[in-house]
Design a protein around this motif. Sequence first.
Motif, mmCIF file in Angstrom:
data_model
loop_
_atom_site.group_PDB
_atom_site.id
_atom_site.type_symbol
_atom_site.label_atom_id
_atom_site.label_comp_id
_atom_site.label_asym_id
_atom_site.label_seq_id
_atom_site.Cartn_x
_atom_site.Cartn_y
_atom_site.Cartn_z
ATOM 1 N N ASP A 49 38.472 48.435 37.555
ATOM 2 C CA ASP A 49 38.961 47.190 38.143
ATOM 3 C C ASP A 49 39.859 46.494 37.123
ATOM 4 O O ASP A 49 39.376 46.001 36.102
ATOM 5 C CB ASP A 49 37.778 46.289 38.502
ATOM 6 C CG ASP A 49 38.210 44.995 39.177
ATOM 7 O OD1 ASP A 49 39.414 44.672 39.165
ATOM 8 O OD2 ASP A 49 37.323 44.288 39.701
ATOM 9 N N PRO A 50 41.180 46.444 37.338
ATOM 10 C CA PRO A 50 42.068 45.835 36.347
ATOM 11 C C PRO A 50 41.768 44.359 36.100
ATOM 12 O O PRO A 50 41.989 43.857 34.997
ATOM 13 C CB PRO A 50 43.472 46.035 36.941
ATOM 14 C CG PRO A 50 43.256 46.294 38.390
ATOM 15 C CD PRO A 50 41.922 46.978 38.491
ATOM 16 N N ARG A 51 41.227 43.662 37.101
ATOM 17 C CA ARG A 51 40.889 42.251 36.893
ATOM 18 C C ARG A 51 39.756 42.118 35.896
ATOM 19 O O ARG A 51 39.779 41.254 35.003
ATOM 20 C CB ARG A 51 40.511 41.614 38.233
ATOM 21 C CG ARG A 51 41.640 41.586 39.244
ATOM 22 C CD ARG A 51 41.145 41.251 40.630
ATOM 23 N NE ARG A 51 40.183 42.249 41.098
ATOM 24 C CZ ARG A 51 39.563 42.195 42.270
ATOM 25 N NH1 ARG A 51 39.812 41.186 43.091
ATOM 26 N NH2 ARG A 51 38.708 43.129 42.631
ATOM 27 N N ALA A 52 38.738 42.981 36.027
ATOM 28 C CA ALA A 52 37.634 42.960 35.072
ATOM 29 C C ALA A 52 38.103 43.377 33.687
ATOM 30 O O ALA A 52 37.656 42.823 32.671
ATOM 31 C CB ALA A 52 36.514 43.886 35.552
ATOM 32 N N ILE A 54 41.155 42.988 32.364
ATOM 33 C CA ILE A 54 41.909 41.885 31.773
ATOM 34 C C ILE A 54 40.975 40.785 31.299
ATOM 35 O O ILE A 54 41.118 40.240 30.194
ATOM 36 C CB ILE A 54 42.933 41.347 32.792
ATOM 37 C CG1 ILE A 54 44.032 42.389 33.024
ATOM 38 C CG2 ILE A 54 43.519 40.021 32.332
ATOM 39 C CD1 ILE A 54 44.908 42.103 34.232
ATOM 40 N N ASP A 55 40.001 40.449 32.125
ATOM 41 C CA ASP A 55 39.045 39.383 31.778
ATOM 42 C C ASP A 55 38.260 39.735 30.515
ATOM 43 O O ASP A 55 38.081 38.895 29.626
ATOM 44 C CB ASP A 55 38.091 39.158 32.949
ATOM 45 C CG ASP A 55 37.033 38.116 32.642
ATOM 46 O OD1 ASP A 55 37.349 36.917 32.680
ATOM 47 O OD2 ASP A 55 35.883 38.513 32.343
ATOM 48 N N GLU A 58 40.536 39.558 27.374
ATOM 49 C CA GLU A 58 40.820 38.159 27.019
ATOM 50 C C GLU A 58 39.621 37.529 26.326
ATOM 51 O O GLU A 58 39.757 36.760 25.353
ATOM 52 C CB GLU A 58 41.183 37.370 28.274
ATOM 53 C CG GLU A 58 41.609 35.931 28.016
ATOM 54 C CD GLU A 58 42.948 35.847 27.308
ATOM 55 O OE1 GLU A 58 42.953 35.464 26.118
ATOM 56 O OE2 GLU A 58 43.974 36.153 27.924
ATOM 57 N N GLU A 76 45.047 51.289 36.061
ATOM 58 C CA GLU A 76 44.346 50.070 35.649
ATOM 59 C C GLU A 76 44.728 49.665 34.228
ATOM 60 O O GLU A 76 44.946 48.476 33.937
ATOM 61 C CB GLU A 76 42.830 50.292 35.738
ATOM 62 C CG GLU A 76 42.313 50.527 37.146
ATOM 63 C CD GLU A 76 42.468 51.972 37.622
ATOM 64 O OE1 GLU A 76 41.972 52.277 38.713
ATOM 65 O OE2 GLU A 76 43.061 52.780 36.898
ATOM 66 N N ALA A 80 46.773 46.234 32.873
ATOM 67 C CA ALA A 80 46.256 45.353 31.827
ATOM 68 C C ALA A 80 47.266 45.197 30.697
ATOM 69 O O ALA A 80 47.494 44.090 30.186
ATOM 70 C CB ALA A 80 44.928 45.896 31.288
ATOM 71 N N TYR A 83 49.968 42.880 31.802
ATOM 72 C CA TYR A 83 49.509 41.489 31.849
ATOM 73 C C TYR A 83 49.642 40.835 30.475
ATOM 74 O O TYR A 83 50.058 39.675 30.362
ATOM 75 C CB TYR A 83 48.055 41.430 32.323
ATOM 76 C CG TYR A 83 47.476 40.041 32.300
ATOM 77 C CD1 TYR A 83 47.645 39.189 33.390
ATOM 78 C CD2 TYR A 83 46.782 39.556 31.188
ATOM 79 C CE1 TYR A 83 47.126 37.895 33.374
ATOM 80 C CE2 TYR A 83 46.262 38.270 31.160
ATOM 81 C CZ TYR A 83 46.440 37.450 32.256
ATOM 82 O OH TYR A 83 45.940 36.159 32.229
#
Length: 379
Positions: A49-52, A54-55, A58, A76, A80, A83
Amino acid sequence: MRLYLTALKPTDSVTDGFLPAAQALGCEVTILTDRPRRHPSAVLCDVRDPRALIDTIEHLGRPDAIFSNSDHLQTETALAADYFGLPGKDWRACAAAKNKFLMRRRLAEAGIERVFSVRLGPLDPVPAHVPYPVVVKPREGVASEDVMLVERDLGRAVAEIRRRRPGAALVVEEYLEGPLRTLETLGDKDGPRVLGGFETTLGALPHFVEERLDWARPDESRDHVLAALRALGVGFGACHTEYVLTAAGPRIVEVNYRAIGDHCDFLLGDVLGVPLFEWILRAHLGSAVPAPPRATGFGCAVSLVADRAGTIKDAPVHETVTDGDVRLWHRPLRSVGDVVTLTGTNRDYLGVIRAVGPSRARVDAAVEEYRAARPWVVE
């Protein structure tokens, strides 16, 4: 420099290749994985999951590079990296390369080549008319798993694969007949450089198990392959492309937007005499790819494939051997006591031998001597 490396299961390429290379470059490495127990000092993350992804990055601290050699995580990881404004692959190219249906569509739209190809969703009916023989395979498969040559009764072959892979999308393609080759490239912001390639020997049909790869300088098909990569948007970082020299000209089999596997990444560095894993990481850290030297010797990778089911009774150890002017490495992939079940895929490998030397004759002789003296015994 802070490097985040995304991974699924542990691989020799990462453990013995990229991690030592990162250390040599002075990188602080954090492994992000959904299987932290299988990696030392790894951080748990849903890397699919690219959102996970990135999170998590960070939270842990801003990166200097985000990298993956996993066949399954290129899109994925590219998202990242983009981003955070870091050098990396185009996520669209990663998606098109991984998805064999998208790859065929992009190459046809660009006028590079046309190969009969049909995508079958999990509930799609099997087409009644196809140009036999055809090859059926998972749309995003790896390791020759469930790749089959079908000369008639496509419905039966599709049903067989669907039983093993419920819910998976498949691709049916025309069979590309001819010698199988590879082209290995490594690119930076200015585009890809050709490192070299291999001639591939396959096992018996209807399966497509790679049994041996021999070093070969790129042939006249190089321009066609590079044009195909440009059409897909592939250029940055490592890429392993397989193609067939058909009677109608070269045709792409698949584009693996990562370094070549099955210990041929180590072999590629051995033959060229360069720190390949460092070169790949340097590209993701923003450095230019050096001009590859011309290989002066020969190398091969021989996969030791089980020819019967049974239990492993005896096996050679993990070792490096010098035989005159040939250097040979043996890496066992199974252990004494393991039960072998034949699958018709790369999962049937018992071990792998890679060897480099001044000529093919010397390398072949050293490999055969080693195999005769140290056989795998399955009973």
